[in-house]
Design a protein around this motif. Structure first.
Motif, PDB file in Angstrom:
ATOM      1  N   GLU A 122       0.845  -1.193   0.000  1.00 36.56           N
ATOM      2  CA  GLU A 122       0.000   0.000   0.000  1.00 36.56           C
ATOM      3  C   GLU A 122       0.881   1.243   0.000  1.00 36.56           C
ATOM      4  O   GLU A 122       1.870   1.325   0.732  1.00 36.56           O
ATOM      5  CB  GLU A 122      -0.904  -0.001   1.235  1.00 36.56           C
ATOM      6  N   LYS A 123       0.521   2.215  -0.831  1.00 41.36           N
ATOM      7  CA  LYS A 123       1.260   3.475  -0.892  1.00 41.36           C
ATOM      8  C   LYS A 123       0.729   4.415   0.185  1.00 41.36           C
ATOM      9  O   LYS A 123      -0.474   4.654   0.273  1.00 41.36           O
ATOM     10  CB  LYS A 123       1.117   4.112  -2.272  1.00 41.36           C
ATOM     11  N   VAL A 124       1.635   4.930   1.025  1.00 42.74           N
ATOM     12  CA  VAL A 124       1.232   5.833   2.104  1.00 42.74           C
ATOM     13  C   VAL A 124       1.798   7.223   1.838  1.00 42.74           C
ATOM     14  O   VAL A 124       2.769   7.394   1.102  1.00 42.74           O
ATOM     15  CB  VAL A 124       1.704   5.316   3.481  1.00 42.74           C
ATOM     16  N   ARG A 125       1.186   8.201   2.494  1.00 44.15           N
ATOM     17  CA  ARG A 125       1.570   9.597   2.294  1.00 44.15           C
ATOM     18  C   ARG A 125       1.561  10.299   3.651  1.00 44.15           C
ATOM     19  O   ARG A 125       0.593  10.183   4.410  1.00 44.15           O
ATOM     20  CB  ARG A 125       0.578  10.266   1.339  1.00 44.15           C
ATOM     21  N   ILE A 126       2.635  10.995   3.950  1.00 41.61           N
ATOM     22  CA  ILE A 126       2.743  11.779   5.182  1.00 41.61           C
ATOM     23  C   ILE A 126       2.867  13.244   4.792  1.00 41.61           C
ATOM     24  O   ILE A 126       3.691  13.597   3.946  1.00 41.61           O
ATOM     25  CB  ILE A 126       3.956  11.342   6.024  1.00 41.61           C
ATOM     26  N   GLU A 127       2.024  14.086   5.397  1.00 42.67           N
ATOM     27  CA  GLU A 127       2.061  15.523   5.127  1.00 42.67           C
ATOM     28  C   GLU A 127       2.255  16.287   6.433  1.00 42.67           C
ATOM     29  O   GLU A 127       1.617  15.975   7.443  1.00 42.67           O
ATOM     30  CB  GLU A 127       0.767  15.993   4.456  1.00 42.67           C
ATOM     31  N   VAL A 128       3.132  17.276   6.408  1.00 46.85           N
ATOM     32  CA  VAL A 128       3.361  18.156   7.553  1.00 46.85           C
ATOM     33  C   VAL A 128       3.328  19.594   7.043  1.00 46.85           C
ATOM     34  O   VAL A 128       4.000  19.925   6.064  1.00 46.85           O
ATOM     35  CB  VAL A 128       4.713  17.861   8.232  1.00 46.85           C
ATOM     36  N   LYS A 129       2.533  20.436   7.719  1.00 45.95           N
ATOM     37  CA  LYS A 129       2.418  21.838   7.319  1.00 45.95           C
ATOM     38  C   LYS A 129       3.237  22.719   8.257  1.00 45.95           C
ATOM     39  O   LYS A 129       3.185  22.565   9.475  1.00 45.95           O
ATOM     40  CB  LYS A 129       0.956  22.276   7.335  1.00 45.95           C
ATOM     41  N   ILE A 172      14.270  12.061   6.908  1.00 48.92           N
ATOM     42  CA  ILE A 172      14.270  11.486   5.557  1.00 48.92           C
ATOM     43  C   ILE A 172      13.956  12.602   4.568  1.00 48.92           C
ATOM     44  O   ILE A 172      13.106  13.459   4.843  1.00 48.92           O
ATOM     45  CB  ILE A 172      13.220  10.357   5.435  1.00 48.92           C
ATOM     46  N   ALA A 173      14.622  12.587   3.438  1.00 50.36           N
ATOM     47  CA  ALA A 173      14.382  13.611   2.420  1.00 50.36           C
ATOM     48  C   ALA A 173      12.930  13.555   1.949  1.00 50.36           C
ATOM     49  O   ALA A 173      12.340  12.481   1.815  1.00 50.36           O
ATOM     50  CB  ALA A 173      15.319  13.414   1.237  1.00 50.36           C
ATOM     51  N   THR A 174      12.347  14.726   1.707  1.00 47.18           N
ATOM     52  CA  THR A 174      10.954  14.800   1.278  1.00 47.18           C
ATOM     53  C   THR A 174      10.795  14.290  -0.151  1.00 47.18           C
ATOM     54  O   THR A 174      11.718  14.354  -0.962  1.00 47.18           O
ATOM     55  CB  THR A 174      10.442  16.248   1.347  1.00 47.18           C
ATOM     56  N   SER A 175       9.587  13.777  -0.443  1.00 48.58           N
ATOM     57  CA  SER A 175       9.256  13.380  -1.811  1.00 48.58           C
ATOM     58  C   SER A 175       8.802  14.584  -2.626  1.00 48.58           C
ATOM     59  O   SER A 175       8.988  14.634  -3.839  1.00 48.58           O
ATOM     60  CB  SER A 175       8.147  12.316  -1.798  1.00 48.58           C
ATOM     61  N   ASN A 176       8.201  15.553  -1.910  1.00 50.66           N
ATOM     62  CA  ASN A 176       7.684  16.732  -2.602  1.00 50.66           C
ATOM     63  C   ASN A 176       7.485  17.843  -1.575  1.00 50.66           C
ATOM     64  O   ASN A 176       7.269  17.574  -0.386  1.00 50.66           O
ATOM     65  CB  ASN A 176       6.359  16.402  -3.295  1.00 50.66           C
ATOM     66  N   ILE A 177       7.573  19.084  -2.023  1.00 50.40           N
ATOM     67  CA  ILE A 177       7.308  20.248  -1.170  1.00 50.40           C
ATOM     68  C   ILE A 177       6.370  21.169  -1.933  1.00 50.40           C
ATOM     69  O   ILE A 177       6.641  21.543  -3.072  1.00 50.40           O
ATOM     70  CB  ILE A 177       8.603  20.992  -0.797  1.00 50.40           C
ATOM     71  N   LYS A 178       5.242  21.512  -1.285  1.00 45.89           N
ATOM     72  CA  LYS A 178       4.276  22.418  -1.894  1.00 45.89           C
ATOM     73  C   LYS A 178       4.228  23.709  -1.082  1.00 45.89           C
ATOM     74  O   LYS A 178       4.232  23.672   0.147  1.00 45.89           O
ATOM     75  CB  LYS A 178       2.886  21.780  -1.932  1.00 45.89           C
ATOM     76  N   VAL A 179       4.174  24.832  -1.784  1.00 47.44           N
ATOM     77  CA  VAL A 179       4.115  26.134  -1.126  1.00 47.44           C
ATOM     78  C   VAL A 179       2.812  26.806  -1.511  1.00 47.44           C
ATOM     79  O   VAL A 179       2.492  26.952  -2.694  1.00 47.44           O
ATOM     80  CB  VAL A 179       5.314  27.016  -1.531  1.00 47.44           C
ATOM     81  N   ASN A 180       2.038  27.197  -0.489  1.00 46.06           N
ATOM     82  CA  ASN A 180       0.772  27.886  -0.713  1.00 46.06           C
ATOM     83  C   ASN A 180       0.744  29.120   0.172  1.00 46.06           C
ATOM     84  O   ASN A 180       0.392  29.058   1.348  1.00 46.06           O
ATOM     85  CB  ASN A 180      -0.399  26.949  -0.392  1.00 46.06           C
ATOM     86  N   GLY A 181       1.134  30.251  -0.412  1.00 44.56           N
ATOM     87  CA  GLY A 181       1.198  31.478   0.368  1.00 44.56           C
ATOM     88  C   GLY A 181       2.284  31.378   1.418  1.00 44.56           C
ATOM     89  O   GLY A 181       3.455  31.134   1.120  1.00 44.56           O
ATOM     90  N   ASN A 182       1.884  31.543   2.681  1.00 48.05           N
ATOM     91  CA  ASN A 182       2.842  31.472   3.785  1.00 48.05           C
ATOM     92  C   ASN A 182       2.971  30.059   4.346  1.00 48.05           C
ATOM     93  O   ASN A 182       3.709  29.835   5.302  1.00 48.05           O
ATOM     94  CB  ASN A 182       2.401  32.429   4.909  1.00 48.05           C
ATOM     95  N   VAL A 183       2.237  29.114   3.745  1.00 43.59           N
ATOM     96  CA  VAL A 183       2.231  27.738   4.251  1.00 43.59           C
ATOM     97  C   VAL A 183       3.087  26.853   3.345  1.00 43.59           C
ATOM     98  O   VAL A 183       2.951  26.880   2.120  1.00 43.59           O
ATOM     99  CB  VAL A 183       0.796  27.177   4.324  1.00 43.59           C
ATOM    100  N   VAL A 184       3.950  26.065   3.972  1.00 36.46           N
ATOM    101  CA  VAL A 184       4.788  25.101   3.258  1.00 36.46           C
ATOM    102  C   VAL A 184       4.318  23.699   3.651  1.00 36.46           C
ATOM    103  O   VAL A 184       4.254  23.374   4.843  1.00 36.46           O
ATOM    104  CB  VAL A 184       6.278  25.274   3.607  1.00 36.46           C
ATOM    105  N   VAL A 185       3.956  22.883   2.661  1.00 44.38           N
ATOM    106  CA  VAL A 185       3.490  21.518   2.911  1.00 44.38           C
ATOM    107  C   VAL A 185       4.607  20.549   2.530  1.00 44.38           C
ATOM    108  O   VAL A 185       5.022  20.482   1.371  1.00 44.38           O
ATOM    109  CB  VAL A 185       2.213  21.196   2.107  1.00 44.38           C
ATOM    110  N   LEU A 186       5.084  19.807   3.522  1.00 50.59           N
ATOM    111  CA  LEU A 186       6.136  18.814   3.308  1.00 50.59           C
ATOM    112  C   LEU A 186       5.478  17.458   3.080  1.00 50.59           C
ATOM    113  O   LEU A 186       4.608  17.051   3.851  1.00 50.59           O
ATOM    114  CB  LEU A 186       7.059  18.752   4.526  1.00 50.59           C
ATOM    115  N   VAL A 187       5.889  16.746   2.031  1.00 48.41           N
ATOM    116  CA  VAL A 187       5.232  15.500   1.640  1.00 48.41           C
ATOM    117  C   VAL A 187       6.267  14.383   1.538  1.00 48.41           C
ATOM    118  O   VAL A 187       7.332  14.558   0.942  1.00 48.41           O
ATOM    119  CB  VAL A 187       4.503  15.656   0.285  1.00 48.41           C
TER     120      VAL A 187
END
Length: 458
Positions: free
Chosen positions: A259-266, A279-294
């Motif tokens: 099963e593929k799992v996903r962890i997100e931290v804002k 552990i190095a992130t798989s992806n980083i999303k930026v939305n305004g002042n919020v950074v989502v680590l994936v």
């Protein structure tokens, strides 16, 4: 004449032969199949038939039943009383060679002979492999929570296999049991699932069956599906330190399929600047002042995935403390090393005049100060009383000045004087600052002022 006699003899022979051929048999027989199937494999289970033979003779007779083929017939002879009939079971078992030549429907030629007659007949039977006789029915699938599984074993043909010991083996379940496989019958075997079924991965599993029939073992393999079960357990803990905190997130695959799992931290942009990861992130999303680590990962059954996210404010605090310390140092460095304080209090006189006593406190908190001058001014309507604790170097109408060659480190000066006025002012009197000038250890001219003083006249 001779020719005529020969013709008569020939005619007599033909008549006698005809009479013999049409003579009634000395016995009758009937047969009916009971179990007319034998196995192609080397199993000694014969076909069986119900036979009835009627002895028409007026005497007891013996009836032999036999074949010229490699076939065992039992019984091979039967004793029947005069004018009687006997019903019995006849067993027919072809040899291995006959079975090989006679697959499928087979006709076995045999003979019945008594003291007078011989009759030729055939018995029909089927020679079939066990794969055409025994069938196994499994459920299409089992679930990891199933406690039991039902298996149906069938005897599809007209053969009595008797007591059969069956052994069933699989990673999902196993067991053994003695069953009775009568002709065209079925038996249901219920087995408990394995204790390890909860730890097995979903997919197709083999189920092996071993049937012990007499001394012969027949084996067959079937497939069964372990159904997919998906469940991800997530735990999150936080550990707080002196200047930050660590968030630990763990995802565990307690299912039975990858099963593929996903962890997100804002985080805010500021927090993210001081955040590190195990552990190095798989992806980083930026939305305004919020950074989502994936973080993403495919977990096998029973596998866990843990990420530690540590936000540490030590660096900004150290930088801020350094800046504050630097600013403080600069401030302290620029702050005068000479302390000057001015204090004024009202005093009474004999003539009831308005009088004030001024005290100037000077302390050198730095290195040696040279050419020290203290200047203080008095209001124009006030007069100076000519008595001093330390005589001023300069006395003018509204100005007093004290000159000192030097002040040693931590040396203190206490200067005081009295001023008065015959007219009492109304309200309050504001007294100016006292100024102290000196040359410091770097030969720089410095000026330090005291505080202002406001005196209420009432």
């Amino acid at each position: 004449m001779k020719k005529k006699n020969c013709l008569l003899l020939f005619a007599l022979f033909v008549v006698l032969s005809f009479l013999t051929s049409v003579r009634a048999l000395s016995f009758d027989f009937e047969k009916k199949a009971i179990h007319n199937v034998v196995t192609l494999e080397n199993i000694t289970i014969p076909a069986s038939y119900e036979f009835t033979i009627t002895n028409k003779n007026d005497f007891d007779d013996t009836f032999r039943i036999y074949t010229l083929l490699a076939v065992t017939i039992t019984p091979s002879q039967v004793e029947i009383d005069a004018n009687s009939k006997k019903t019995f079971t006849l067993y027919v078992l072809p040899s291995e060679k006959v079975k090989e030549k006679c697959r499928g429907v087979c006709a076995i030629k045999y003979y019945i002979r008594n003291s007078k007659d011989v009759v030729t007949d055939i018995v029909r039977l089927e020679v079939l492999p066990l794969s055409s006789i025994i069938s196994v029915e499994l459920p299409e699938s089992v679930k990891r929570d199933d406690k039991t599984v039902s298996i149906v074993i069938k005897n599809e043909k007209n053969i009595d296999l008797g007591n059969v010991f069956v052994s069933i083996d699989s990673k999902l379940f196993k067991g053994s049991k003695q069953i009775s496989l009568k002709p065209r019958s079925s038996v249901t075997v219920i087995l408990e699932t394995s204790d390890e079924i909860g730890n097995l991965e979903s997919g197709t599993y083999n189920v092996s069956f071993d049937f012990l029939i007499g001394n012969y073992t027949y084996s067959v393999t079937k497939n069964i599906e372990l159904e997919r079960y998906t469940k991800i357990v997530t735990t999150e803990t936080k550990h707080f330190g002196f200047l930050g905190f660590t968030t630990t997130i763990t995802k565990t695959n307690v299912g039975n399929a990858p099963e593929k799992v996903r962890i997100e931290v804002k985080k805010t942009r500021f927090q993210n600047a001081f955040t590190g990861y195990s552990i190095a992130t798989s992806n980083i999303k930026v939305n305004g002042n919020v950074v989502v680590l994936v973080w993403e990962k495919t977990l096998k059954p029973g596998e866990s995935f843990t990420v530690d996210v540590k936000t540490n404010y030590s660096l900004p605090v150290i930088v801020l403390a350094t800046l504050i310390a630097g600013a403080t140092g600069i401030y302290i460095g620029k702050k005068p090393k000479m302390i000057v304080k001015k204090k004024v209090k009202k005093i009474k006189t004999k003539s009831d005049e308005f009088a004030l006593k001024t005290i100037i406190f000077i302390k050198n908190k730095g290195m040696e100060a040279r050419n020290v001058k203290c200047v203080d001014y008095i209001p124009k309507f006030m007069n100076i009383y000519e008595r001093f604790a330390v005589e001023p170097s300069v006395k003018e109408k509204n100005k007093l000045q004290w000159n000192f060659e030097k002040l040693e480190p931590n040396q203190t000066l206490l200067l005081s004087y009295i001023m008065y006025s015959k007219v009492k002012p109304v309200g309050s009197v504001e007294l100016p600052k006292a100024n102290v000038s000196f040359v410091d250890e770097k030969d720089k001219q410095r000026v330090v002022s005291s505080n202002k003083v406001l005196v209420l006249t009432s």
